[in-house]
Design an enzyme around this catalytic site. Structure first.
Site, PDB file in Angstrom:
ATOM      1  N   LYS A   9       0.860  -1.198   0.043  1.00 12.85           N
ATOM      2  CA  LYS A   9       0.036  -0.098   0.021  1.00 12.85           C
ATOM      3  C   LYS A   9       0.825   1.247  -0.128  1.00 12.85           C
ATOM      4  CE  LYS A   9      -1.491  -1.808   3.375  1.00 12.85           C
ATOM      5  NZ  LYS A   9      -2.245  -2.210   4.841  1.00 12.85           N
ATOM      6  N   THR A  30      -8.081   9.356   8.809  1.00  8.79           N
ATOM      7  CA  THR A  30      -7.629   7.970   8.251  1.00  8.79           C
ATOM      8  C   THR A  30      -7.468   6.762   8.969  1.00  8.79           C
ATOM      9  OG1 THR A  30      -5.556   8.950   8.338  1.00  8.79           O
ATOM     10  CG2 THR A  30      -6.405   9.367   6.179  1.00  8.79           C
ATOM     11  N   GLY A  68      -7.683   3.240  10.465  1.00  5.20           N
ATOM     12  CA  GLY A  68      -8.359   2.233   9.936  1.00  5.20           C
ATOM     13  C   GLY A  68      -8.582   1.933   8.346  1.00  5.20           C
ATOM     14  N   THR A  69      -7.349   2.632   7.796  1.00  8.24           N
ATOM     15  CA  THR A  69      -7.551   2.313   6.405  1.00  8.24           C
ATOM     16  C   THR A  69      -6.943   1.101   6.092  1.00  8.24           C
ATOM     17  OG1 THR A  69      -5.452   3.766   6.383  1.00  8.24           O
ATOM     18  CG2 THR A  69      -7.288   4.708   5.921  1.00  8.24           C
ATOM     19  N   GLY A  70      -5.972   0.511   6.679  1.00  8.73           N
ATOM     20  CA  GLY A  70      -5.370  -0.702   6.418  1.00  8.73           C
ATOM     21  C   GLY A  70      -6.113  -1.708   6.847  1.00  8.73           C
ATOM     22  N   CYS A  71      -6.812  -1.726   8.083  1.00  8.54           N
ATOM     23  CA  CYS A  71      -7.666  -2.762   8.293  1.00  8.54           C
ATOM     24  C   CYS A  71      -8.791  -2.972   7.438  1.00  8.54           C
ATOM     25  CB  CYS A  71      -8.168  -2.503   9.722  1.00  8.54           C
ATOM     26  SG  CYS A  71      -7.029  -2.284  11.057  1.00  8.54           S
TER      27      CYS A  71
END
Length: 452
Positions: free
Chosen positions: A176, A211, A213-216
């Site tokens: 990412k 932002t 929690g974007t990865g989860c």
């Protein structure tokens, strides 16, 4: 009743609800799947950071896994914050025992505020024991730098890092690029590597500090896509669309970083008008399959009128229009009444002839698309913009009313398709009609499946 598509999310609980298991379950639900959970740690955290972590004993992590996998079963598993070495070993052992194929590993190591979320010994165990079992691993740039021991400052660096991580055993590597220098100007770029080919996922940069929690959200949506039967490329595109949507719908919470929210559009519409609910449902369906090739240069819109609608304020559409994002369609905003002047006049005109025909969507025109529509068995009609009276051309939003009227005055019933080949300053266009937006989107899907 149809059996639900099940996605198991393994990770830490976030007391602020923005990341961790809470974000995982929101993303899985918004993707159309049923979410289950195994908690590896309980955190005390908020918008400014993580204050403390309480680990769940690895024996109890194992007990949770056995309870779910021995009884309910899953189509995909996603791991997030694992914290302890023993938990990593336990999860790797259970994944092997239950022969989990669709395993998405998000190697969560450091929180946004800098708090370590994976102990040093656990990092080594994750690399040795869990990564080789992963169908996809989804590190961000700091995590990829740790895994590869190299600095990542460019897309080329991301590709090289993906090759190194691939050599650790994962079947697919998705890095990412939100932390990549220059992303604010160039947009967000992610790289998917399958061992041979690279696939770029791009989206515009969204200016917001919310932002958390974007990865989860991304990894969970990816797992949901795989669970739904998508290949890794379609699942990755699906996840990119979902996380972009979640950032757009982010919510300001606390003094620091607010949370992204993949579930916001569905939640906020529950108590609104039936037209808005049906439009959102149809739009979610539209975004679930490849139809980007049908979105015209001026973009699309999908509208739905109230029963017996008479004016613009009684027809709902998407104010932000429906855009093409990779091979998919994407709506950046929730539906509203009075949001699409052009499509509104089209559907109001059609309803004068058939009040039950209350929905329409515009898609790209080509001779091949018209040929496909006829092969499917759709009724197809057209009008010529060259015949349009001058006074109609000069009235913004009313031009299409003339063309649709011309077609309908010559036919006993409303056709499935009305198209025109454009004119001076006017892009050629196809309009797909139906009784409701789901009806319209199903027709669009039939066209898209034959035009890929």
């Amino acid at each position: 009743m149809k059996k639900p598509v099940r996605v198991l999310c393994i990770g830490g609980s976030d007391s602020s609800g923005g990341a961790g298991i809470q974000a995982d379950l929101k993303a899985v639900h918004a993707s159309g799947c049923y979410g289950l959970s195994v908690v590896t740690a309980v955190t005390a955290q908020n918008s400014v950071g993580v204050q403390d972590i309480y680990p769940v004993p690895h024996a109890f992590v194992s007990r949770q896994l056995d309870s779910i996998l021995s009884d309910i079963g899953v189509e995909a598993v996603k791991t997030g914050m694992l914290w302890k070495e023993e938990s990593v070993r336990t999860i790797a052992r259970e994944v092997k025992a239950y022969k989990i194929k669709n395993l998405v590993v998000d190697p969560v190591m450091i929180a946004k505020g800098g708090y370590e979320l994976l102990e040093d010994r656990a990092k080594k165990t994750l690399i040795k024991n869990l990564l080789p079992l992963a169908f996809v691993v989804t590190p961000n740039i700091p995590e990829a730098e740790y895994l590869t021991k190299m600095k990542i400052k460019s897309v080329d660096n991301m590709k090289k890092a993906a090759e190194v991580i691939f050599s650790l055993g994962a079947k697919n590597v998705l890095i990412k690029g939100g932390h990549l220098p220059g992303s604010k100007k160039k947009g967000s770029i992610d790289i998917l590597f399958d061992g041979k080919n690279y696939h770029e996922l791009r989206a515009e940069w969204i200016k917001t500090k919310n932002t958390h929690g974007t990865g989860c959200t991304f990894a969970s949506a990816l797992a949901a896509g795989l669970a739904l039967g998508k290949d890794v490329y379609d699942a990755a595109d699906f996840a990119k669309i979902m996380v972009t949507k979640a950032i757009i719908n982010s919510v300001p919470l606390g003094k620091g970083h607010g949370a992204v929210n993949a579930g916001m559009p569905l939640i906020s519409l529950k108590k609104k008008h039936e037209c808005l609910n049906k439009l959102q449902e149809a739009c979610n369906y539209l975004m679930s399959f490849k139809c980007g090739n049908l979105i015209p240069e001026v973009s699309s819109n999908l509208v739905y009128a109230k029963a017996n609608a008479k004016n613009e304020n009684q027809v709902a559409g998407f104010p932000g229009i429906i855009l093409r994002l990779y091979d998919a369609a994407y709506a950046a905003a929730q539906p509203e009444f009075g949001a699409s002047k052009h499509m509104t006049h089209v559907v109001l005109t059609v309803m004068k002839y058939d009040p039950s025909c209350r929905s329409v969507m515009n898609i790209k025109y080509s001779k091949e698309i018209i040929k496909i529509c006829r092969k499917i068995g759709f009724s197809v009609k057209s009008f010529d913009r060259k015949e349009e009276p001058k006074e109609r051309k000069e009235r913004e939003g009313f031009s299409l009313e003339w063309g649709v009227n011309k077609v309908l005055a010559q036919n006993e019933m409303v056709p499935d398709i009305i198209y025109d080949e454009g004119g001076w300053g006017k892009e050629p266009m196809v309009r797909v009609f139906g009784k409701n937006p789901i009806d319209v989107v199903k027709k669009v899907k039939m066209i898209s499946e034959r035009s890929l």
